[in-house]
Write a protein that holds these residues in place. Sequence first.
Motif, PDB file in Angstrom:
ATOM      1  N   UNK A  32      30.003  36.248  28.361  1.00  0.00           N
ATOM      2  CA  UNK A  32      28.629  36.160  28.960  1.00  0.00           C
ATOM      3  C   UNK A  32      28.166  35.377  30.268  1.00  0.00           C
ATOM      4  N   UNK A  33      29.223  34.684  30.426  1.00  0.00           N
ATOM      5  CA  UNK A  33      30.297  34.264  31.548  1.00  0.00           C
ATOM      6  C   UNK A  33      30.173  35.066  32.653  1.00  0.00           C
ATOM      7  N   UNK A  34      31.724  35.161  32.298  1.00  0.00           N
ATOM      8  CA  UNK A  34      31.698  36.106  33.249  1.00  0.00           C
ATOM      9  C   UNK A  34      31.021  37.589  33.567  1.00  0.00           C
ATOM     10  N   UNK A  35      30.266  38.398  32.760  1.00  0.00           N
ATOM     11  CA  UNK A  35      29.333  38.984  33.115  1.00  0.00           C
ATOM     12  C   UNK A  35      28.362  38.287  34.437  1.00  0.00           C
ATOM     13  N   UNK A  36      27.873  37.515  34.198  1.00  0.00           N
ATOM     14  CA  UNK A  36      27.022  36.284  34.714  1.00  0.00           C
ATOM     15  C   UNK A  36      27.893  36.073  36.348  1.00  0.00           C
ATOM     16  N   UNK A  37      28.797  36.386  36.489  1.00  0.00           N
ATOM     17  CA  UNK A  37      29.307  35.753  36.820  1.00  0.00           C
ATOM     18  C   UNK A  37      29.503  36.540  38.363  1.00  0.00           C
ATOM     19  N   UNK A  38      30.149  38.216  37.857  1.00  0.00           N
ATOM     20  CA  UNK A  38      30.000  39.711  38.139  1.00  0.00           C
ATOM     21  C   UNK A  38      29.002  40.041  38.929  1.00  0.00           C
ATOM     22  N   UNK A  39      27.981  39.870  38.021  1.00  0.00           N
ATOM     23  CA  UNK A  39      26.469  40.172  38.650  1.00  0.00           C
ATOM     24  C   UNK A  39      25.696  39.263  40.021  1.00  0.00           C
ATOM     25  N   UNK A 159      39.193  33.696  41.912  1.00  0.00           N
ATOM     26  CA  UNK A 159      39.090  35.205  41.221  1.00  0.00           C
ATOM     27  C   UNK A 159      37.416  35.447  40.746  1.00  0.00           C
ATOM     28  N   UNK A 160      37.179  34.929  39.933  1.00  0.00           N
ATOM     29  CA  UNK A 160      36.351  35.176  39.351  1.00  0.00           C
ATOM     30  C   UNK A 160      34.611  34.992  40.028  1.00  0.00           C
ATOM     31  N   UNK A 161      35.126  34.143  41.326  1.00  0.00           N
ATOM     32  CA  UNK A 161      34.022  34.148  42.332  1.00  0.00           C
ATOM     33  C   UNK A 161      34.311  34.174  43.526  1.00  0.00           C
ATOM     34  N   UNK A 162      33.995  34.245  45.014  1.00  0.00           N
ATOM     35  CA  UNK A 162      33.733  35.656  45.395  1.00  0.00           C
ATOM     36  C   UNK A 162      35.516  35.745  46.074  1.00  0.00           C
TER      37      UNK A 162
END
Length: 299
Positions: A32-39, A159-162
């Motif tokens: 869920x964290x990965x999906x929210x970060x992508x969003x 990498x998971x952020x900007x």
Amino acid sequence: MKHLPKSTLTEILNDPYGFTYKEMSEVIGEDKARALYAKLYKQPFHKKNLSISTKKVYKSSDTEKYVYELKDNRYIETVFIKRRDGGTVCVSTQVGCSVGCIFCESGRNGFVRNLTPSEIVQQVILIRQKVNRIVFMGMGEPLDNVDELFKVLEILTASYGYAWSPKRITVSTIGVAKGLKRFLEESDCHLAVSLHSPYPDERRSLMPVEKAFPACDIIETIKQYDFTHQRRVSFEYIVFKNLNDDLQHAKALVCLLDKVPCRVNLIRFHAIPNVSLESSDLARMEAFRDTLNAAGIVC
């Protein structure tokens, strides 16, 4: 998933921009964290996730100044500096400032509070322009808000952020000793130091923090670290008429920065009310620059 208070989960869902991936995944799980970060960072922003709002925008030919309103009805400013291929965002890290530099408008009413990581990140998100660089040179002293600063730097560069290169980010400081050491050891971002005079007494008259954080100590600390590769250190020098703009000051600055691979940013002073300082004229600034260049210091 760790069992944490429900309020923590609520905070993440209501104001997610200020949380690192690690903090978020410990509460809602990695998927869920990965999906929210992508969003949040890989897709167009959603207004419902924002906790600050744009109150006013002042535009000129080369800048846009944004006045943001915070949830507690405080205000901060962010500046977008236009470039040919995009622009630079100058972000704030505090409401007000405790440093007390006499040439700075934002510190005249003193320090109010630190900004949260979310409030800092959102300043970038709300700039609907192509951003090439970020500089932490707005309201406040970034290294007085160092824990939140490091969270923001992680969000901007991970990498998971900007996924920005640290070489696109510069943190400006007056030289807070503890925060400076941590920054030099833990960050690969560029460093800019507010200097403004090579003479301690004169710098103290402009920046009272010279008493607590002498420029000579700051420079000795910087000399312990490697700035010979892509990482850069620069010194900010506002050039004031008949105060710090003569060649004697330029030569003293060369001596002070001896053996420091650095740049010096010569800055014109923009007058503020009830301050008698004036900006130096172009001819004196060019002579000052030429003296530094002749000694191998890039301006």
